[in-house]
Design an enzyme around this catalytic site. Structure first.
Site, PDB file in Angstrom:
ATOM      1  CD  GLU B  60      -9.179   6.670  -5.753  1.00 18.89           C
ATOM      2  OE1 GLU B  60      -9.800   7.096  -4.762  1.00 18.89           O
ATOM      3  OE2 GLU B  60      -8.316   5.775  -5.678  1.00 18.89           O
ATOM      4  CD  GLN B  82      -3.270   1.740  -7.371  1.00 19.94           C
ATOM      5  OE1 GLN B  82      -3.893   1.342  -6.393  1.00 19.94           O
ATOM      6  NE2 GLN B  82      -2.106   2.344  -7.254  1.00 19.94           N
ATOM      7  CB  ILE B  87     -13.517   5.596 -12.338  1.00 17.80           C
ATOM      8  CG1 ILE B  87     -13.185   6.938 -12.991  1.00 17.80           C
ATOM      9  CG2 ILE B  87     -14.823   5.007 -12.877  1.00 17.80           C
ATOM     10  CD1 ILE B  87     -12.693   6.830 -14.411  1.00 17.80           C
ATOM     11  CG  HIS B 129      -9.067  -4.671  -8.213  1.00 13.28           C
ATOM     12  ND1 HIS B 129      -9.818  -4.568  -7.064  1.00 13.28           N
ATOM     13  CD2 HIS B 129      -7.847  -4.206  -7.890  1.00 13.28           C
ATOM     14  CE1 HIS B 129      -9.056  -4.065  -6.099  1.00 13.28           C
ATOM     15  NE2 HIS B 129      -7.857  -3.837  -6.579  1.00 13.28           N
TER      16      HIS B 129
HETATM   17  C1  LIG Z   1     -10.772   3.966  -3.830  1.00 13.60           C
HETATM   18  C2  LIG Z   1      -9.568   3.120  -3.970  1.00 13.60           C
HETATM   19  N1  LIG Z   1      -8.458   3.644  -4.517  1.00 13.60           N
HETATM   20  C3  LIG Z   1      -7.354   2.894  -4.680  1.00 13.60           C
HETATM   21  C4  LIG Z   1      -7.343   1.595  -4.289  1.00 13.60           C
HETATM   22  C5  LIG Z   1      -6.104   0.748  -4.523  1.00 13.60           C
HETATM   23  N2  LIG Z   1      -5.435   0.527  -3.248  1.00 13.60           N
HETATM   24  C6  LIG Z   1      -5.682  -0.589  -2.540  1.00 13.60           C
HETATM   25  S1  LIG Z   1      -4.935  -0.550  -1.083  1.00 13.60           S
HETATM   26  C7  LIG Z   1      -4.234   0.938  -1.367  1.00 13.60           C
HETATM   27  C8  LIG Z   1      -3.392   1.569  -0.314  1.00 13.60           C
HETATM   28  C9  LIG Z   1      -4.121   1.700   0.964  1.00 13.60           C
HETATM   29  O1  LIG Z   1      -3.290   2.206   1.949  1.00 13.60           O
HETATM   30  P1  LIG Z   1      -3.754   2.334   3.443  1.00 13.60           P
HETATM   31  O2  LIG Z   1      -5.049   3.063   3.527  1.00 13.60           O
HETATM   32  O3  LIG Z   1      -2.622   2.902   4.194  1.00 13.60           O
HETATM   33  O4  LIG Z   1      -4.040   0.836   3.903  1.00 13.60           O
HETATM   34  P2  LIG Z   1      -3.018  -0.400   3.961  1.00 13.60           P
HETATM   35  O5  LIG Z   1      -3.074  -1.069   2.629  1.00 13.60           O
HETATM   36  O6  LIG Z   1      -1.681   0.123   4.278  1.00 13.60           O
HETATM   37  O7  LIG Z   1      -3.570  -1.287   5.017  1.00 13.60           O
HETATM   38  C10 LIG Z   1      -4.589   1.399  -2.628  1.00 13.60           C
HETATM   39  C11 LIG Z   1      -4.120   2.652  -3.233  1.00 13.60           C
HETATM   40  C12 LIG Z   1      -8.529   1.068  -3.732  1.00 13.60           C
HETATM   41  N3  LIG Z   1      -8.625  -0.207  -3.336  1.00 13.60           N
HETATM   42  N4  LIG Z   1      -9.617   1.847  -3.572  1.00 13.60           N
END
Ligand SMILES: Cc1ncc(C[n+]2csc(CCOP(=O)(O)OP(=O)(O)O)c2C)c(N)n1
Ligand SMILES: [Mg+2]
Lengths: 359, 326
Positions: B60, B82, B87, B129
């Site tokens: 972010e 998202q 934020i 969220h």
């Molecule tokens: C700071 C933050 N940004 C965005 C999200 C939304 N989000 C949740 S899981 C995810 C993807 C995470 O991918 P990865 O690190 O590969 O882990 P996986 O879910 O594949 O286990 C996102 C963008 C979040 N939870 N926290």
């Protein structure tokens, strides 16, 4: 000791058992695992898969909230978790339910998290386990601090922190690795590269060929392991933990695996990936592979497996039923863990809230 | 006129501004191929290409930081965070960078950037969220903070935000994304930032609110109407800069004020409004100001959120208190 860190480049993938269940004899002999441990690995992987699929079903029935499944990642989780001692710390994200259970969370506790009960994310008193982290990579520096504290207190404890491929893009990941190396803290960074961060594929996350090689920049060891090979995951984690325990530095492990299901129950993978992509990885399934290996060694039969499946299904069904009979904790508990002692305004709000709900 | 949901109106505003101005680009997590986790950018990458709609790495601070640089060098980025709870990751880039670039550079640079982010509760989401964090940005001079509550406003306000020369935070209540369909003109139009809207006129008391609580406030006001009590409802639409005139005008007329928001009580938008009233029209007040807000705790778990948030019961009780004071 195979001494993976001396013999392998971070970009090479370490493997013991391949997709067909064939294994590297020398590596296996060197590991010298007893049958009980092998069966324990299988126990947790199979239980994990059944639990995961059951939770997806419970979500479809509206009985639990949003759920992040881990099917396909059982070997990475079980291999690394069984390499830990109870005195070692685990710092998870939302994807490592299986690790948390191996390290001490009960099914009941996990259900209360999934159903949105207050206290659902409270790790059991006797487990060295951090609460589930929702913020991507937020837990990485915490884990470094936790390991640093163990070092300062001269405790014999290593910290393992879990995160995904997406997390390696966050500043917290990079800052955490750098601190860990600078202070030489006893930590293992365990990245489950499941190829996807929601809809973003690994190739769009980074142009590095591997995640393991990012370790080099921080002056630490990095290793890439087949994340669907439970024995390789166990071996690599074990060596990294022992290395950390001896004060010989942190390690970044990249376990190459696959998220078989959608990101969470709120997501639909058909929007962004192909059936072929999924099928190719299903062929590398960690459980099928390990079962072939166990059957070849005479440590598992089809009948025994069927028994286990039945037993797990019953156990989970019962836990869910029992849980659904438990009453909600009082809602005003939501005011009780903001501070050690609620300040006067907060107490007043708590009273008003409680009185309103009791009317 | 054709009817749209709020998410469709938001998508259309972006699409039309991208057609009009080549420099408008979108960046964020999962906004391209997947079209955003709520489908706000559905089809936009397909239509405008991968050079205008970017699936970024998961960072972010990187998204907002690069958007600041893009904006300083002539682009007009729309960055998506998202969920608003994420934020916090970008506070430096928003409050210490974007907000003061114009000031720092003596007017040489501006940051014409929009940050869109879903937020607000009652949707049973995981931790971080649903948090309402708007007040944090109200406290940073240089930023504008816009929160729509219906499809028509969402389109007009987002178009204004994209055309703004200063950074605008545009927060979208998720529970309203698909809760209703309303008439939305097909052609692009602007709704001025900084102007509230009186959505129900009345003379007995004023309720000021915005975003996710607007529909329940309106519903409560209509129930009072049937009992012969005429409440005035103001949808603030922008919380920074706040429409002082609209608040003053209404309170001068009704003499009573209640503020409703989901965000926690202390240091919130309600506190700012109450201060404005005490500065501008204290002697018009016939009763103490009432606030119905989230409580001063972190946003609670799913099983508690509906009781913790403002709801019709709490708002009704607030109105009764407000009116009982003679
Ligand atoms: C700071 C933050 N940004 C965005 C999200 C939304 N989000 C949740 S899981 C995810 C993807 C995470 O991918 P990865 O690190 O590969 O882990 P996986 O879910 O594949 O286990 C996102 C963008 C979040 N939870 N926290
Ligand atoms: Mg991933």
């Amino acid at each position: 000791m195979i001494n993976i860190f001396e013999k392998h480049q971070p970009t090479e993938m370490y493997q013991i058992v391949n997709e067909r269940g064939e294994y590297n004899e020398a590596a296996l002999n060197d590991l010298n695992l007893n049958n009980e441990l092998l069966q324990n690995m299988h126990y947790w992987m199979l239980k994990g898969r059944i639990m995961d699929q059951r939770f997806l079903k419970l979500h479809r029935q509206g009985r639990i909230g949003t759920y992040g499944p881990f099917s396909g990642q059982e070997a990475a989780q079980v291999g690394s978790a069984l390499a830990l001692s109870k005195t070692d710390w685990v710092v998870p994200s939302y994807r490592e339910s299986l690790v948390s259970m191996i390290h001490g969370t009960s099914l009941k506790q996990f259900l209360s998290y999934l159903k949105g009960y207050f206290g659902g994310n409270r790790p059991p008193e006797d487990a060295k386990l951090f609460p589930i982290q929702v913020i991507i990579a937020g837990q990485v520096p915490h884990a470094v601090g936790c390991a640093w504290a163990s070092k300062l207190k001269k405790e014999d404890s290593v910290t393992t922190v879990y995160f995904g491929d997406g997390a390696t893009s966050q500043g917290d990941f990079h800052e955490g690795l750098n601190f860990a190396a600078v202070y030489n803290v006893p930590i293992v960074f365990f990245c489950q590269n499941n190829q996807w961060a929601i809809s973003t594929p690994f190739e769009k996350q980074t142009t590095s060929e591997t995640i393991a090689q990012k370790a080099i920049a921080y002056g630490m060891k990095g290793v890439r392991v087949d994340g669907n090979d439970v024995l390789a995951c166990y071996q690599v984690a074990k060596e990294a933990i022992e290395k950390a325990r001896k004060g010989e530095g942190p390690t970044l492990i990249e376990a190459v695996t696959y998220r078989r299901e959608s990101h969470t129950t709120a997501d639909d993978w058909t929007k962004y990936r192909s059936q072929e992509d999924v099928d190719a990885w299903v062929k590398k399934d960690p459980i099928v592979r390990f079962e072939r290996f166990l059957m070849n060694k005479g440590l598992l039969t089809t009948e025994r497996k069927e028994e286990m499946v039945k037993q797990f299904e019953e156990e989970i069904e019962k836990a869910v039923k029992d849980f659904e009979g438990t009453p909600l904790p009082p809602a005003h508990e939501t005011f009780d863990y903001v501070y050690e002692k609620p300040h006067p305004q907060l107490l007043k709000q708590r009273e008003e809230f409680k009185n309103r709900l009791e009317r | 006129m054709r009817k749209l949901t709020m998410i469709e109106a938001i998508r259309e505003a972006m699409e039309q501004e991208m057609e009009k101005d080549q420099n408008v680009i979108i960046l964020g997590e999962d906004v391209g191929v997947n079209g955003g986790v709520f489908r706000a950018t559905d089809g936009l990458q397909k239509k405008f290409g991968e050079d205008r709609v970017f699936d970024t790495p998961l960072a972010e601070s990187g998204i907002i930081g690069t958007a600041v640089g893009l904006a300083m060098n002539g682009m007009r980025p729309i960055a998506e965070i998202q969920f608003l709870g994420f934020i916090y990751q970008t506070m430096d880039q928003i409050c210490a960078q974007a907000a003061r670039m114009r000031y720092r550079s003596g007017g040489r640079f501006t940051v014409p950037m929009v940050i869109r982010s879903p937020f607000s509760g009652n949707v049973r989401s995981p931790e971080l969220h649903s948090d309402s964090l708007e007040a944090l940005f109200m406290h940073s001079p240089g930023l504008k903070v816009v929160i729509p509550s219906n499809p028509y406003d969402a389109k007009g306000l987002l178009i204004s935000a994209i055309r703004e020369e200063d950074p605008v935070l545009f927060f979208e209540p998720m529970k309203l994304y698909r809760s209703s369909r309303e008439e939305v003109p097909e052609e692009p139009y602007e709704i001025p930032i900084g102007k509230a809207s009186v959505i129900k006129e009345g003379e007995d008391a004023t309720i000021a609110t915005y975003g996710g609580t607007v529909p329940m406030v309106l519903k409560t006001a209509q129930a009072f109407q049937e009992k012969g009590i005429n409440l005035e409802v103001i949808d603030l639409r922008t919380i920074s800069p706040i429409d002082t005139e609209a608040i003053k005008e209404s309170v001068d007329k009704t003499g009573r004020l209640m503020i409703v928001h989901e965000a926690v009580k202390t240091g919130g938008v309600g506190a700012e409004i109450a201060t404005i009233v005490s500065e501008e029209c204290l002697y018009s007040l016939a009763a103490p100001i009432v606030r119905v807000t989230g409580y001063d705790t972190p946003y609670p778990v799913q099983t508690v959120e509906d009781d913790w948030l403002p709801n019709v019961e709490r708002i009704t009780e607030g109105v009764e208190n407000l009116l009982s004071y003679q």
